[in-house]
Design a protein around this motif. Structure first.
Motif, short mmCIF file in Angstrom:
data_model
loop_
_atom_site.label_atom_id
_atom_site.label_comp_id
_atom_site.label_asym_id
_atom_site.label_seq_id
_atom_site.Cartn_x
_atom_site.Cartn_y
_atom_site.Cartn_z
N UNK A 53 10.53 1.97 13.36
CA UNK A 53 9.96 2.42 12.10
C UNK A 53 9.79 1.23 11.16
N UNK A 54 8.64 1.17 10.49
CA UNK A 54 8.35 0.10 9.55
C UNK A 54 8.09 0.70 8.18
N UNK A 55 8.05 -0.17 7.18
CA UNK A 55 7.69 0.21 5.82
C UNK A 55 6.31 -0.36 5.54
N UNK A 56 5.38 0.49 5.11
CA UNK A 56 4.03 0.05 4.80
C UNK A 56 3.64 0.50 3.40
N UNK A 57 2.83 -0.33 2.75
CA UNK A 57 2.29 -0.01 1.42
C UNK A 57 0.81 0.25 1.57
N UNK A 58 0.35 1.36 0.99
CA UNK A 58 -1.06 1.76 1.06
C UNK A 58 -1.58 1.91 -0.35
N UNK A 59 -2.73 1.30 -0.63
CA UNK A 59 -3.35 1.40 -1.95
C UNK A 59 -4.34 2.56 -1.95
#
Length: 153
Positions: A18-24
Motif C-alpha cells: 500500500x502506498x500514499x498518493x496525492x490527487x489534485x
C-alpha cells in the motif's frame, strides 16, 4: 517443465504494497474523478489485484472545493438523506452542500462510496480516503507521492 510458474499469486494483508498518493481535484468532473479514485482505493491499477483484499492505496484528495459538475447538476441534482424521525427526509443540492462545512467532503465521499463494493471491504476502503478542500493537507509524515489522475483510465 516447472509447474510452479503457473500458480496464481493472491495478495493478502501482509503482502499488499500500500502506498500514499496525492490527487489534485482541480477542474475535475465529479463522477469521472471519483471513479478513478475508487479504482485507486480498490487497487485495480495494480498487477497483484485481489478482489477480496484491501490492496489499494491510501488516497489524499486536495483542492476538492474546485471539483465541477457537468450540465445543470450543480442545481438540479438532489441528495436525499433521512434523519430517522417521521417526516425527517431531507433534500440538498450540490450548490447548497458547497456552502456548508464539510459539504464538499460529503459530495466526494458519496460519489466514491457508490463505486465501491457494498460489503465490509467497501466500508473499510473508505477509511483510506482523505479529502481536503484546500491545497494543504496534514499527511506529510506519510511521504505521499503526487500522481496525475488524468493518466489513468
Amino acid at each position: 517443465m516447472n509447474t510452479l510458474s503457473y500458480k496464481t499469486i493472491s495478495a493478502n494483508k501482509e503482502t499488499a504494497k500500500k502506498e500514499w498518493v496525492v490527487v489534485d481535484a482541480t477542474d475535475q468532473v465529479v463522477g469521472r474523478f471519483c471513479s478513478k479514485v475508487a479504482k485507486l482505493l480498490r487497487g485495480k491499477y495494480k498487477p497483484n489485484f485481489t478482489p477480496n483484499v484491501d490492496c489499494g492505496d491510501n488516497v489524499i484528495i486536495i483542492n476538492a472545493d474546485k471539483v465541477v459538475f457537468t450540465g445543470k447538476k450543480e442545481t438540479d441534482k438532489v441528495y436525499t438523506r433521512y434523519t430517522g424521525y417521521p417526516g425527517g427526509q431531507r433534500f440538498n443540492t450540490p450548490a447548497e452542500l458547497r456552502t456548508r462545512a464539510n459539504g464538499i467532503d460529503k459530495i466526494i465521499r458519496h460519489a466514491v462510496k457508490g463505486m465501491l463494493p457494498k460489503n465490509r471491504l467497501g466500508r473499510a476502503l473508505m477509511d483510506n480516503l482523505y479529502v481536503f478542500e484546500g491545497a494543504e493537507h496534514n499527511k506529510e509524515a506519510q511521504k505521499p507521492k503526487a500522481i496525475d489522475i488524468n493518466q489513468y483510465k
